[in-house]
Each structure stands twice: as structure tokens, then as C-alpha cells.
Design a protein around this motif. Sequence first.
Motif, PDB file in Angstrom:
ATOM      1  N   PRO A  36       0.848  -1.196   0.000  1.00 28.70           N
ATOM      2  CA  PRO A  36       0.000   0.000   0.000  1.00 28.70           C
ATOM      3  C   PRO A  36       0.884   1.247   0.000  1.00 28.70           C
ATOM      4  O   PRO A  36       2.070   1.167   0.349  1.00 28.70           O
ATOM      5  N   PRO A  37       0.328   2.398  -0.405  1.00 25.42           N
ATOM      6  CA  PRO A  37       1.120   3.630  -0.362  1.00 25.42           C
ATOM      7  C   PRO A  37       1.675   3.851   1.047  1.00 25.42           C
ATOM      8  O   PRO A  37       0.922   3.936   2.015  1.00 25.42           O
ATOM      9  N   SER A  38       2.996   3.867   1.152  1.00 23.28           N
ATOM     10  CA  SER A  38       3.628   3.975   2.465  1.00 23.28           C
ATOM     11  C   SER A  38       5.122   4.218   2.273  1.00 23.28           C
ATOM     12  O   SER A  38       5.646   4.070   1.165  1.00 23.28           O
ATOM     13  N   PRO A  39       5.830   4.545   3.354  1.00 25.65           N
ATOM     14  CA  PRO A  39       7.283   4.652   3.265  1.00 25.65           C
ATOM     15  C   PRO A  39       7.937   3.330   2.826  1.00 25.65           C
ATOM     16  O   PRO A  39       8.942   3.338   2.126  1.00 25.65           O
ATOM     17  N   ASP A  40       7.343   2.189   3.213  1.00 26.67           N
ATOM     18  CA  ASP A  40       7.898   0.895   2.798  1.00 26.67           C
ATOM     19  C   ASP A  40       7.868   0.735   1.280  1.00 26.67           C
ATOM     20  O   ASP A  40       8.788   0.180   0.693  1.00 26.67           O
ATOM     21  N   LEU A  41       6.820   1.224   0.646  1.00 24.67           N
ATOM     22  CA  LEU A  41       6.726   1.169  -0.812  1.00 24.67           C
ATOM     23  C   LEU A  41       7.850   1.992  -1.434  1.00 24.67           C
ATOM     24  O   LEU A  41       8.550   1.521  -2.337  1.00 24.67           O
ATOM     25  N   LEU A  91       2.529  -2.666  -8.141  1.00 26.25           N
ATOM     26  CA  LEU A  91       1.233  -3.331  -8.249  1.00 26.25           C
ATOM     27  C   LEU A  91       0.278  -2.795  -7.196  1.00 26.25           C
ATOM     28  O   LEU A  91       0.685  -2.512  -6.062  1.00 26.25           O
ATOM     29  N   ASP A  92      -0.989  -2.686  -7.565  1.00 25.87           N
ATOM     30  CA  ASP A  92      -2.023  -2.232  -6.644  1.00 25.87           C
ATOM     31  C   ASP A  92      -2.503  -3.420  -5.809  1.00 25.87           C
ATOM     32  O   ASP A  92      -3.050  -4.378  -6.349  1.00 25.87           O
ATOM     33  N   PRO A  93      -2.311  -3.388  -4.492  1.00 31.92           N
ATOM     34  CA  PRO A  93      -2.757  -4.508  -3.668  1.00 31.92           C
ATOM     35  C   PRO A  93      -4.274  -4.675  -3.647  1.00 31.92           C
ATOM     36  O   PRO A  93      -4.778  -5.735  -3.301  1.00 31.92           O
ATOM     37  N   GLU A  94      -5.014  -3.644  -4.041  1.00 30.42           N
ATOM     38  CA  GLU A  94      -6.471  -3.716  -4.078  1.00 30.42           C
ATOM     39  C   GLU A  94      -6.993  -4.299  -5.394  1.00 30.42           C
ATOM     40  O   GLU A  94      -8.162  -4.658  -5.496  1.00 30.42           O
ATOM     41  N   ALA A  95      -6.132  -4.391  -6.399  1.00 31.74           N
ATOM     42  CA  ALA A  95      -6.547  -4.911  -7.710  1.00 31.74           C
ATOM     43  C   ALA A  95      -6.735  -6.425  -7.630  1.00 31.74           C
ATOM     44  O   ALA A  95      -6.120  -7.097  -6.779  1.00 31.74           O
ATOM     45  N   PRO A  96      -7.561  -6.978  -8.515  1.00 28.98           N
ATOM     46  CA  PRO A  96      -7.719  -8.437  -8.543  1.00 28.98           C
ATOM     47  C   PRO A  96      -6.383  -9.130  -8.825  1.00 28.98           C
ATOM     48  O   PRO A  96      -5.547  -8.610  -9.574  1.00 28.98           O
ATOM     49  N   ARG A  97      -6.205 -10.270  -8.219  1.00 27.11           N
ATOM     50  CA  ARG A  97      -4.946 -11.012  -8.377  1.00 27.11           C
ATOM     51  C   ARG A  97      -4.669 -11.331  -9.842  1.00 27.11           C
ATOM     52  O   ARG A  97      -3.528 -11.238 -10.302  1.00 27.11           O
ATOM     53  N   SER A 144      10.520 -10.877 -12.441  1.00 29.96           N
ATOM     54  CA  SER A 144      11.259 -12.001 -11.869  1.00 29.96           C
ATOM     55  C   SER A 144      10.984 -12.198 -10.381  1.00 29.96           C
ATOM     56  O   SER A 144      11.187 -13.282  -9.855  1.00 29.96           O
ATOM     57  N   LEU A 145      10.544 -11.144  -9.691  1.00 29.01           N
ATOM     58  CA  LEU A 145      10.380 -11.197  -8.248  1.00 29.01           C
ATOM     59  C   LEU A 145       9.286 -10.222  -7.832  1.00 29.01           C
ATOM     60  O   LEU A 145       9.162  -9.144  -8.424  1.00 29.01           O
ATOM     61  N   VAL A 146       8.515 -10.596  -6.815  1.00 27.91           N
ATOM     62  CA  VAL A 146       7.499  -9.705  -6.242  1.00 27.91           C
ATOM     63  C   VAL A 146       7.864  -9.449  -4.787  1.00 27.91           C
ATOM     64  O   VAL A 146       8.005 -10.392  -4.007  1.00 27.91           O
ATOM     65  N   LEU A 147       8.025  -8.175  -4.438  1.00 25.34           N
ATOM     66  CA  LEU A 147       8.239  -7.786  -3.046  1.00 25.34           C
ATOM     67  C   LEU A 147       6.897  -7.362  -2.471  1.00 25.34           C
ATOM     68  O   LEU A 147       6.194  -6.546  -3.071  1.00 25.34           O
ATOM     69  N   THR A 148       6.544  -7.901  -1.320  1.00 24.84           N
ATOM     70  CA  THR A 148       5.267  -7.569  -0.696  1.00 24.84           C
ATOM     71  C   THR A 148       5.374  -7.760   0.809  1.00 24.84           C
ATOM     72  O   THR A 148       6.427  -8.146   1.322  1.00 24.84           O
ATOM     73  N   SER A 149       4.295  -7.514   1.515  1.00 23.57           N
ATOM     74  CA  SER A 149       4.270  -7.722   2.964  1.00 23.57           C
ATOM     75  C   SER A 149       3.715  -9.114   3.264  1.00 23.57           C
ATOM     76  O   SER A 149       3.097  -9.746   2.407  1.00 23.57           O
ATOM     77  N   LYS A 150       3.899  -9.554   4.490  1.00 24.04           N
ATOM     78  CA  LYS A 150       3.359 -10.854   4.889  1.00 24.04           C
ATOM     79  C   LYS A 150       1.840 -10.871   4.757  1.00 24.04           C
ATOM     80  O   LYS A 150       1.261 -11.870   4.351  1.00 24.04           O
ATOM     81  N   ALA A 151       1.196  -9.755   5.069  1.00 23.82           N
ATOM     82  CA  ALA A 151      -0.261  -9.687   5.009  1.00 23.82           C
ATOM     83  C   ALA A 151      -0.788  -9.793   3.581  1.00 23.82           C
ATOM     84  O   ALA A 151      -1.895 -10.277   3.365  1.00 23.82           O
ATOM     85  N   LEU A 152       0.004  -9.371   2.603  1.00 21.33           N
ATOM     86  CA  LEU A 152      -0.443  -9.390   1.205  1.00 21.33           C
ATOM     87  C   LEU A 152       0.108 -10.567   0.407  1.00 21.33           C
ATOM     88  O   LEU A 152      -0.200 -10.715  -0.769  1.00 21.33           O
ATOM     89  N   ARG A 153       0.896 -11.398   1.035  1.00 18.27           N
ATOM     90  CA  ARG A 153       1.561 -12.500   0.316  1.00 18.27           C
ATOM     91  C   ARG A 153       0.580 -13.388  -0.457  1.00 18.27           C
ATOM     92  O   ARG A 153       0.848 -13.781  -1.582  1.00 18.27           O
ATOM     93  N   GLU A 154      -0.559 -13.691   0.119  1.00 16.23           N
ATOM     94  CA  GLU A 154      -1.529 -14.567  -0.548  1.00 16.23           C
ATOM     95  C   GLU A 154      -2.142 -13.914  -1.781  1.00 16.23           C
ATOM     96  O   GLU A 154      -2.623 -14.605  -2.669  1.00 16.23           O
ATOM     97  N   ARG A 155      -2.134 -12.598  -1.848  1.00 16.78           N
ATOM     98  CA  ARG A 155      -2.698 -11.885  -2.999  1.00 16.78           C
ATOM     99  C   ARG A 155      -1.658 -11.644  -4.091  1.00 16.78           C
ATOM    100  O   ARG A 155      -1.984 -11.148  -5.162  1.00 16.78           O
TER     101      ARG A 155
END
Length: 84
Positions: free
Chosen positions: A21-26, A43-49, A62-73
Amino acid sequence: MLRLRDRDEPGVMLPVAVMLPPSPDLLLSAIAVWSVGASVLVLDPEAPRAFNERLCSKADVSLVLTSKALRERAPDRAVSTIEE
């Protein structure tokens, strides 16, 4: 991240997707990817997978960086999670 080079074209960096999500981590994740010379696809975490998966396929991500909460999406790619 040092293995993000295209095996068929030495010296070419493969894109990395960042799904946060929009944040300093992004912002920090994007800067980290750029610092090793790769391009970033945000990538928009709110968009359909399926939509994010299509974007990753077209960009040859080649790689997707995400948070643990969004990993399944996250799209079906190599996924790395960041600590929050």
C-alpha cells in the motif's frame, strides 16, 4: 537481488514488482530495487490477483516484493516479503 539478471542477455536486469500500500515501505522498496539497477513495477494490492498476474507476465517480472499480510494476494512468481 543480485540474481535479477536475464540469463539470455547478460547485463540486462529483469523487472521487480512491488505490491505494497502507499507507504514509506513502498518508497524504500522501490529505491532498493532501483539501486541494484532493476526496473520497478508497482502493483495495486487492491486490484484483482488475475490483473496483477497479467501485468507481471507482460513485464516478465522475476520477483514480487510484498508484505506478509499481502503475500496470498501476490502473483504467482518468486515472492519475497518485507518486515513491517
